[in-house]
Write an enzyme that holds these catalytic residues in place. Structure first.
Site, PDB file in Angstrom:
ATOM      1  N   GLN A 197      -7.197   8.120 -15.686  1.00 40.83           N
ATOM      2  CA  GLN A 197      -7.815   7.751 -14.416  1.00 40.83           C
ATOM      3  C   GLN A 197      -8.408   8.976 -13.730  1.00 40.83           C
ATOM      4  O   GLN A 197      -9.023   8.856 -12.682  1.00 40.83           O
ATOM      5  CB  GLN A 197      -6.759   7.131 -13.484  1.00 40.83           C
ATOM      6  CG  GLN A 197      -6.215   5.799 -13.967  1.00 40.83           C
ATOM      7  CD  GLN A 197      -5.037   5.320 -13.144  1.00 40.83           C
ATOM      8  OE1 GLN A 197      -3.946   5.156 -13.669  1.00 40.83           O
ATOM      9  NE2 GLN A 197      -5.232   5.084 -11.851  1.00 40.83           N
ATOM     10  N   PHE A 228      -2.995   1.500 -14.137  1.00 43.42           N
ATOM     11  CA  PHE A 228      -2.018   1.067 -13.130  1.00 43.42           C
ATOM     12  C   PHE A 228      -1.346   2.232 -12.421  1.00 43.42           C
ATOM     13  O   PHE A 228      -0.236   2.090 -11.902  1.00 43.42           O
ATOM     14  CB  PHE A 228      -0.980   0.124 -13.749  1.00 43.42           C
ATOM     15  CG  PHE A 228      -1.582  -1.085 -14.404  1.00 43.42           C
ATOM     16  CD1 PHE A 228      -2.245  -2.041 -13.634  1.00 43.42           C
ATOM     17  CD2 PHE A 228      -1.531  -1.270 -15.779  1.00 43.42           C
ATOM     18  CE1 PHE A 228      -2.829  -3.156 -14.226  1.00 43.42           C
ATOM     19  CE2 PHE A 228      -2.118  -2.378 -16.375  1.00 43.42           C
ATOM     20  CZ  PHE A 228      -2.762  -3.325 -15.599  1.00 43.42           C
ATOM     21  N   ARG A 310       2.798   7.477   1.529  1.00 46.03           N
ATOM     22  CA  ARG A 310       2.251   6.118   1.597  1.00 46.03           C
ATOM     23  C   ARG A 310       3.362   5.102   1.845  1.00 46.03           C
ATOM     24  O   ARG A 310       3.170   4.121   2.562  1.00 46.03           O
ATOM     25  CB  ARG A 310       1.458   5.777   0.334  1.00 46.03           C
ATOM     26  CG  ARG A 310       0.792   4.401   0.394  1.00 46.03           C
ATOM     27  CD  ARG A 310      -0.205   4.179  -0.735  1.00 46.03           C
ATOM     28  NE  ARG A 310      -1.489   4.794  -0.486  1.00 46.03           N
ATOM     29  CZ  ARG A 310      -2.491   4.223   0.186  1.00 46.03           C
ATOM     30  NH1 ARG A 310      -2.361   2.986   0.662  1.00 46.03           N
ATOM     31  NH2 ARG A 310      -3.611   4.854   0.366  1.00 46.03           N
ATOM     32  N   ARG A 342       0.470   1.216  -9.062  1.00 46.21           N
ATOM     33  CA  ARG A 342      -0.198   0.219  -8.216  1.00 46.21           C
ATOM     34  C   ARG A 342       0.530  -0.012  -6.875  1.00 46.21           C
ATOM     35  O   ARG A 342       1.599  -0.617  -6.846  1.00 46.21           O
ATOM     36  CB  ARG A 342      -0.317  -1.090  -8.992  1.00 46.21           C
ATOM     37  CG  ARG A 342      -1.420  -2.002  -8.491  1.00 46.21           C
ATOM     38  CD  ARG A 342      -1.602  -3.150  -9.450  1.00 46.21           C
ATOM     39  NE  ARG A 342      -2.838  -3.886  -9.204  1.00 46.21           N
ATOM     40  CZ  ARG A 342      -3.291  -4.847  -9.985  1.00 46.21           C
ATOM     41  NH1 ARG A 342      -2.621  -5.195 -11.061  1.00 46.21           N
ATOM     42  NH2 ARG A 342      -4.410  -5.460  -9.719  1.00 46.21           N
ATOM     43  N   PHE A 344       1.364   2.647  -4.981  1.00 51.79           N
ATOM     44  CA  PHE A 344       1.604   4.066  -4.711  1.00 51.79           C
ATOM     45  C   PHE A 344       2.614   4.271  -3.581  1.00 51.79           C
ATOM     46  O   PHE A 344       2.361   4.993  -2.636  1.00 51.79           O
ATOM     47  CB  PHE A 344       0.248   4.707  -4.345  1.00 51.79           C
ATOM     48  CG  PHE A 344       0.174   6.195  -4.565  1.00 51.79           C
ATOM     49  CD1 PHE A 344       0.005   6.744  -5.826  1.00 51.79           C
ATOM     50  CD2 PHE A 344       0.253   7.076  -3.481  1.00 51.79           C
ATOM     51  CE1 PHE A 344      -0.085   8.117  -6.015  1.00 51.79           C
ATOM     52  CE2 PHE A 344       0.162   8.460  -3.669  1.00 51.79           C
ATOM     53  CZ  PHE A 344      -0.008   8.972  -4.936  1.00 51.79           C
ATOM     54  N   ALA A 510      -5.808   4.692  -5.491  1.00 55.89           N
ATOM     55  CA  ALA A 510      -5.763   4.285  -4.087  1.00 55.89           C
ATOM     56  C   ALA A 510      -6.737   3.128  -3.809  1.00 55.89           C
ATOM     57  O   ALA A 510      -7.175   2.946  -2.667  1.00 55.89           O
ATOM     58  CB  ALA A 510      -6.035   5.473  -3.162  1.00 55.89           C
ATOM     59  N   GLU A 711      -5.044  -2.598  -5.460  1.00 56.82           N
ATOM     60  CA  GLU A 711      -3.592  -2.541  -5.297  1.00 56.82           C
ATOM     61  C   GLU A 711      -2.985  -3.572  -4.343  1.00 56.82           C
ATOM     62  O   GLU A 711      -1.897  -4.081  -4.605  1.00 56.82           O
ATOM     63  CB  GLU A 711      -3.183  -1.147  -4.802  1.00 56.82           C
ATOM     64  CG  GLU A 711      -3.468  -0.036  -5.781  1.00 56.82           C
ATOM     65  CD  GLU A 711      -3.317   1.323  -5.117  1.00 56.82           C
ATOM     66  OE1 GLU A 711      -4.178   1.662  -4.282  1.00 56.82           O
ATOM     67  OE2 GLU A 711      -2.351   2.023  -5.411  1.00 56.82           O
TER      68      GLU A 711
HETATM   69  N1  MTE Z   1      -6.576  -3.691 -12.916  1.00 56.62           N
HETATM   70  C1  MTE Z   1      -6.533  -3.598 -14.262  1.00 56.62           C
HETATM   71  N2  MTE Z   1      -6.995  -4.617 -15.001  1.00 56.62           N
HETATM   72  N3  MTE Z   1      -6.017  -2.494 -14.876  1.00 56.62           N
HETATM   73  C2  MTE Z   1      -5.507  -1.443 -14.150  1.00 56.62           C
HETATM   74  O1  MTE Z   1      -5.052  -0.451 -14.728  1.00 56.62           O
HETATM   75  N4  MTE Z   1      -5.051  -0.518 -11.903  1.00 56.62           N
HETATM   76  C3  MTE Z   1      -4.807  -0.824 -10.500  1.00 56.62           C
HETATM   77  C4  MTE Z   1      -5.939  -1.680  -9.933  1.00 56.62           C
HETATM   78  N5  MTE Z   1      -6.201  -2.790 -10.796  1.00 56.62           N
HETATM   79  C5  MTE Z   1      -5.532  -1.515 -12.727  1.00 56.62           C
HETATM   80  C6  MTE Z   1      -6.110  -2.680 -12.145  1.00 56.62           C
HETATM   81  C7  MTE Z   1      -4.671   0.365  -9.665  1.00 56.62           C
HETATM   82  S1  MTE Z   1      -3.183   1.155  -9.633  1.00 56.62           S
HETATM   83  C8  MTE Z   1      -5.695   0.839  -8.894  1.00 56.62           C
HETATM   84  S2  MTE Z   1      -5.487   2.166  -7.858  1.00 56.62           S
HETATM   85  C9  MTE Z   1      -7.020   0.209  -8.913  1.00 56.62           C
HETATM   86  O2  MTE Z   1      -7.090  -0.864  -9.844  1.00 56.62           O
HETATM   87  C10 MTE Z   1      -8.052   1.271  -9.279  1.00 56.62           C
HETATM   88  O3  MTE Z   1      -9.310   0.765  -9.396  1.00 56.62           O
HETATM   89  P1  MTE Z   1     -10.295   0.476  -8.140  1.00 56.62           P
HETATM   90  O4  MTE Z   1     -10.075   1.573  -7.163  1.00 56.62           O
HETATM   91  O5  MTE Z   1     -11.622   0.480  -8.750  1.00 56.62           O
HETATM   92  O6  MTE Z   1      -9.857  -0.844  -7.601  1.00 56.62           O
HETATM   93  N1  LUZ Z   2      -2.838   9.125  -2.119  1.00 55.47           N
HETATM   94  C1  LUZ Z   2      -2.958   7.800  -2.203  1.00 55.47           C
HETATM   95  C2  LUZ Z   2      -2.879   9.921  -3.190  1.00 55.47           C
HETATM   96  O1  LUZ Z   2      -2.924   7.114  -1.198  1.00 55.47           O
HETATM   97  N2  LUZ Z   2      -3.148   7.244  -3.391  1.00 55.47           N
HETATM   98  C3  LUZ Z   2      -3.208   7.948  -4.532  1.00 55.47           C
HETATM   99  O2  LUZ Z   2      -3.352   7.373  -5.588  1.00 55.47           O
HETATM  100  C4  LUZ Z   2      -3.070   9.366  -4.440  1.00 55.47           C
HETATM  101  N3  LUZ Z   2      -3.110  10.153  -5.527  1.00 55.47           N
HETATM  102  C5  LUZ Z   2      -2.958  11.465  -5.394  1.00 55.47           C
HETATM  103  C6  LUZ Z   2      -2.747  12.002  -4.144  1.00 55.47           C
HETATM  104  N4  LUZ Z   2      -2.721  11.234  -3.074  1.00 55.47           N
HETATM  105 MO1  MOS Z   3      -3.415   3.300  -8.401  1.00 57.58          MO
HETATM  106  S1  MOS Z   3      -1.390   3.549  -8.255  1.00 57.58           S
HETATM  107  O1  MOS Z   3      -3.687   4.246  -6.955  1.00 57.58           O
HETATM  108  O2  MOS Z   3      -3.717   4.365  -9.677  1.00 57.58           O
END
Ligand code: MTE
Ligand code: LUZ
Ligand code: MOS
Length: 761
Positions: A197, A228, A310, A342, A344, A510, A711
């Site tokens: 990521q 995730f 967070r 997901r 965080f 995030a 998330e």
């Molecule tokens: N959806 C899928 N299919 N696979 C993933 O790994 N990660 C989640 C969410 N949805 C994830 C997902 C997480 S932890 C985050 S932070 C967001 O997708 C990141 O993508 P976005 O910022 O484009 O929504």
């Molecule tokens: N803060 C946050 C962060 O809100 N989401 C994140 O995924 C993150 N990652 C690194 C540092 N701060």
């Molecule tokens: Mo998502 S836990 O902010 O990669």
């Protein structure tokens, strides 16, 4: 227009046919070798020596590398430098990588890795956050958010409740495990294909490990088979190892963890121990909350600091809490270092207040939904405990609509009636709300860049700093750019994330991927459109504002030509046909010391009602029905967003119900494969599943007034846990709160049922 329509994922057909290329699908490069790690047999110890002669002599082995073979910095920590790539002396969790074996095949590398002989002084291990807290073992200083005089409000409150609670961690279980291929080039350069990521951070950490310039390293990520949060920081160790080995041997090296190693060697969602004391008035309205959260950080800091921040910023969830004293400790345990997952930390924070409200409602004999509603943020003047005004609080409207559409009241009565006459099966119902702050809580991460290139045939390539992990980011960005240029999606490709194209990117995390990169890409496309329009306007002697870009044509003011014709003519007149775009989220500020400020650009809202049935003789359960109503602003792509909402809900419910991580007393993870670690199966999804988007534009000028959706829906899964608790409570007559930690596995449900029967809730 494609924005706002329910289009399939840009790679849907490739995913289904198997043609989508993941890192492991890349054709092997000439001379590509395979890397496996060998690691600590103990949770805590001092390494006196390791005899690697048998490893070196094993079939197919080309090299064995230890900490001494790292030419640059032996560290892969994202924030704090406390994460050795290979442990040299201090051993801090079972499996912690000590050496890397490079061999002709992955199998040979893994077999050889088992032949090491360790000479270790074993030390006592701390395996849970409470013990670490008692011994003063922390990876970071504590963090505190305070508002009001909690002590005195508690002292004078009509009612006081106190308790302890525990929620477990969660394995990411991305379908594609951690993987990197690194290939050395000329002049100390290195090409890296990594499932991550955070390509820019991989670039930075590889450069440091090799003692090179970041400019000598190029990291590319086309897609992940899920991240995730598990590939935000934790892809680094394996990316660095592949690069170190490739550099040492002068040939391409692949590091792919097999599932058991991936589960044993990479961090998870933080488990949390909670101690709380809450004071309320005689109606059950909370006046003050004191909460201490002990995060099981594992052996190093990793992202535990911002995760705890967070969490603290989400203890209020959708509720105005007048006085709070919230404290989070990042406790050092001799386990793998826990990380982003997901939400965080947000889910861990919000879970506490939901549990507390659930208890209060039962004790006061009021419907939990009514008590929740009495606490909702209701006007934009109320501020969160960290001082941010809660603008445009949608929760009242969302819950009102969901309460009606899900028929909450009638079903509540029907379930209570059912439970009165049902000796074995019991039903439960719960509605829980979500408020989730959108923006990185580290202000400067809220920036993004993009590059849009138009070719002479009118086709387009878009590149941006975000990564695709299945969430549909590239689909959304393709839609935005295609619409801006008025071309069909078939003429446009969103290409692999590449540190050689957009530098210094933030993690795709995030939930900000489309907010940040979407805006950057839109700005780049807008610049191109303006240039083309200005060119046509000047040549045709018309007003540029009259020109529209739609359906593959540019027209207006009497002019009408295909897009590609305009492009060719513009090229002939030396108009620049590519542009970058940059976006930085406005209006953010954050005082990291006092944990006060305006860390989030806006909030995303949602609510869910779940109905479950439990078998009080076995503890087994089913989700009978779930109704979800979620705020994605003006959705960029309703099909993608509904997929995110469904997936988030199921993943959140899995965390709180089925998914149980188990370490033995030696600190060995026993649940390191799908045979013992249960992620939700199709049969664990609601039999009747109703998911809708709440219809409202973002009040902030985000990209097309959309809201981030990645998330927040994970927290909708809370409703399943509280529906289970509701069903269990019926065994004790509904006024006894079942002692139920998360995950509420069938065993845990059965224990709670028995406690309610015995009246020990
Ligand atoms: N959806 C899928 N299919 N696979 C993933 O790994 N990660 C989640 C969410 N949805 C994830 C997902 C997480 S932890 C985050 S932070 C967001 O997708 C990141 O993508 P976005 O910022 O484009 O929504
Ligand atoms: N803060 C946050 C962060 O809100 N989401 C994140 O995924 C993150 N990652 C690194 C540092 N701060
Ligand atoms: Mo998502 S836990 O902010 O990669």
């Amino acid at each position: 227009m494609s924005v706002g329509t329910a289009l399939p994922h840009e790679s849907a057909a490739l995913h289904v046919s198997g043609e989508a290329l993941f890192v492991d699908d890349r054709r092997a490069l000439e001379g590509e070798l395979h890397l496996a790690v060998g690691g600590s047999p103990v949770a805590h110890g001092r390494l006196r020596a390791v005899d690697l002669s048998a490893v070196r002599a094993a079939p197919g082995v080309r090299a064995v590398l230890t900490a001494e073979d790292i030419p640059g910095r032996n560290d892969c920590g994202p924030i704090v430098e406390d994460d050795p790539i290979l442990a040299a002396e201090a051993l801090r969790f079972v499996g912690q990588p000590v050496f890397a074996v490079v061999a002709d095949s992955q199998r040979l590398a893994r077999q050889a890795a088992r032949l090491a002989k360790f000479d270790i002084v074993e030390l006592p291990a701390i395996l849970d956050a409470r013990s670490a807290h008692e011994r003063g073992e922390f990876v970071l200083p504590p963090q505190v958010i305070r508002r009001g005089d909690t002590e005195s409000v508690l002292r004078n409150a009509a009612r006081r409740y106190s308790g302890r609670l525990w929620v477990g961690g969660q394995e990411h279980f991305y379908l594609e495990g951690q993987i990197t291929v690194a290939a050395p080039g000329e002049d100390g350069q290195m090409e890296v294909w990594c499932s991550t990521q955070h390509p820019s951070e991989m670039q930075r950490l590889i450069a440091a490990a090799l003692g090179r310039d970041a400019g000598q390293i190029r990291v590319e990520t086309r897609r992940m088979g899920g991240g995730f949060g598990g590939k935000e920081s934790q892809s680094a160790q394996f990316a660095c190892l592949a690069a170190i080995a490739a550099d040492a041997l002068g040939c391409p090296v692949k590091c792919r963890l097999d599932r058991d190693d991936d589960m044993r060697l990479t961090g998870k969602r933080h488990a949390v121990e909670y101690d709380y004391e809450v004071g309320c008035d005689s109606d059950g309205r909370i006046q003050a909350l004191q909460l201490r959260m002990l995060f099981d950080a594992g052996h190093s800091a990793d992202l535990s600091g911002p995760v705890a921040t967070r969490a603290l910023c989400h203890v209020d969830n959708a509720y105005f809490l007048p006085a709070v004293d919230l404290k989070a400790h990042s406790c050092r345990t001799h386990k793998v270092s826990n990380t982003a997952f997901r939400g965080f930390g947000g889910p861990q924070g919000a879970f506490a207040i939901e549990y507390i409200l659930d208890d209060i409602a039962r004790d006061r004999g009021v419907d939990a939904l009514d008590l929740r509603k009495a606490h909702f943020y209701s006007d934009g003047a109320q501020t969160t405990p960290y001082g941010q005004p809660v603008e445009a609080p949608l929760i009242g409207r969302i819950v009102e609509e969901l309460e009606q559409s899900s028929d909450y009241r009638a079903r509540r009565a029907a379930i209570d009636a059912f439970n009165r006459d049902s000796p074995v099966l019991r039903r439960g119902l719960a509605l829980t709300p979500v408020k989730f702050g959108i923006s990185f809580n580290v202000v400067h991460f809220n920036q993004a860049g993009a590059l849009v290139q138009i070719y002479l045939d009118g086709s387009v390539r878009v590149n941006h700093g975000g990564t695709e992990m299945g969430q549909g980011l590239h689909t959304k960005i393709g839609q935005l750019v295609a619409d801006e240029l008025g071309i069909g999606l078939e003429r446009l490709r969103v290409t692999a994330t590449d540190t050689g194209k957009i530098p210094n990117t933030s993690a795709t995390a995030a939930s900000t991927g489309s907010d940040l990169n979407g805006m950057a890409a839109l700005r780049a496309a807008h610049t191109l459109r303006r240039r083309l329009a200005d060119f046509v306007a000047a040549r045709e002697g018309i007003d540029a504002a009259l020109l529209e870009f739609a359906d593959g044509r540019v027209c207006g003011g009497g002019f009408d030509a295909p897009f590609e014709q305009v492009v060719r003519q513009a090229y002939g007149h030396r108009v620049q046909l590519w542009s970058d775009g940059f976006y930085a989220t406005p209006d953010l500020h954050w005082d990291r010391e006092r944990l006060q400020g305006h860390p989030f650009y806006y909030f995303a809202w949602g609510a869910a009602v779940s109905e479950v049935a439990i078998d009080t003789l076995t503890g087994e359960y089913r989700i009978l029905r779930a109704d979800l109503l979620h705020d994605a602003g003006r959705s960029l792509n309703p099909a993608i967003d509904i997929g995110q909402i469904e997936g988030g809900f199921v993943q959140g419910a899995g965390w709180l119900t089925r998914e149980e991580l188990h370490w033995n007393e030696r600190g060995e993870l026993l649940t390191h494969a799908p045979s013992t670690y249960k992620i939700p199966a199709v049969s664990d999804t609601p039999a009747d599943f109703r998911v809708r988007l709440f219809d409202a534009d973002n009040h902030r000028p985000t990209v097309m007034r959309s809201k981030a959706v990645g998330e927040p829906p994970l927290l909708l899964g809370f409703s399943v846990f509280f529906a289970l608790r509701d069903a269990i409570a019926s065994v004790g007559g509904g006024r006894v709160s079942p002692p139920l930690d998360a995950p509420a596995t069938p065993e845990a449900v059965l224990r709670a049922v028995e406690a309610c029967r015995g009246g020990t809730g």
